[in-house]
Design a protein around this motif. Structure first.
Motif, mmCIF file in Angstrom:
data_model
loop_
_atom_site.group_PDB
_atom_site.id
_atom_site.type_symbol
_atom_site.label_atom_id
_atom_site.label_comp_id
_atom_site.label_asym_id
_atom_site.label_seq_id
_atom_site.Cartn_x
_atom_site.Cartn_y
_atom_site.Cartn_z
ATOM 1 N N ARG A 144 0.485 174.842 64.580
ATOM 2 C CA ARG A 144 1.191 174.793 63.301
ATOM 3 C C ARG A 144 0.515 175.809 62.390
ATOM 4 N N ALA A 145 1.160 176.122 61.294
ATOM 5 C CA ALA A 145 0.598 177.101 60.362
ATOM 6 C C ALA A 145 0.512 176.508 58.972
ATOM 7 N N ARG A 146 -0.366 177.111 58.181
ATOM 8 C CA ARG A 146 -0.460 176.759 56.772
ATOM 9 C C ARG A 146 -0.769 178.017 55.979
ATOM 10 N N SER A 147 -0.526 177.920 54.700
ATOM 11 C CA SER A 147 -0.694 179.038 53.786
ATOM 12 C C SER A 147 -1.977 178.857 52.980
ATOM 13 N N ALA A 148 -2.573 179.980 52.615
ATOM 14 C CA ALA A 148 -3.773 179.940 51.771
ATOM 15 C C ALA A 148 -3.778 181.168 50.876
ATOM 16 N N GLY A 149 -4.587 181.100 49.836
ATOM 17 C CA GLY A 149 -4.725 182.235 48.928
ATOM 18 C C GLY A 149 -6.172 182.502 48.597
ATOM 19 N N ARG A 150 -6.519 183.778 48.465
ATOM 20 C CA ARG A 150 -7.885 184.117 48.027
ATOM 21 C C ARG A 150 -8.139 183.536 46.643
#
Length: 120
Positions: free
Chosen positions: A33-39
């Motif tokens: 599965r995938a997930r999103s992230a941000g710096r």
């Protein structure tokens, strides 16, 4: 949830990483599965995101929660147009928030899904 996680990271976790995550989760290889992230995470989805994905198979997989922090328990991390620590860096040729960028991400994610499925 169990299984392996690919984490897509972009500057704010509000647009590029969410598009990649939506496409990945629309056709994940078995066990992934995938997930999103941000710096520098931004809780809200970019206003350009949903209209750009409307009518695509990925639309139902757009994350609406806050992106996670980079590097937290992912099996594979891909940084998109940012300098986050990652296993792989994608520098996109399309810079504008348009169909060209969306399609480039879709194509890259499709190749990643195929590679992960083949790797077992």
């Amino acid at each position: 949830m169990t299984g392996k996680v690919v984490q897509f990271v972009c500057e704010h976790g509000a647009f590029r990483s969410r598009i990649a995550t939506a496409y990945f989760n629309a056709m994940p290889p078995p066990g992934w599965r995938a997930r999103s992230a941000g710096r520098e995470p931004q809780a809200a989805v970019s206003p350009a995101l949903e209209p750009l994905l409307a009518g695509t198979p990925a639309f139902g997989h757009v994350e609406r929660g806050a992106p996670s922090a980079p590097g937290t328990g992912a099996d594979r991390t891909i940084a998109i147009d940012c300098t986050a620590a990652a296993d792989e860096h994608w520098v996109l040729t399309h810079r504008d928030a348009d169909a060209g960028l969306r399609d480039e991400l879709r194509d890259r994610v499709t190749a990643l899904v195929e590679a992960l499925a083949t790797a077992g």
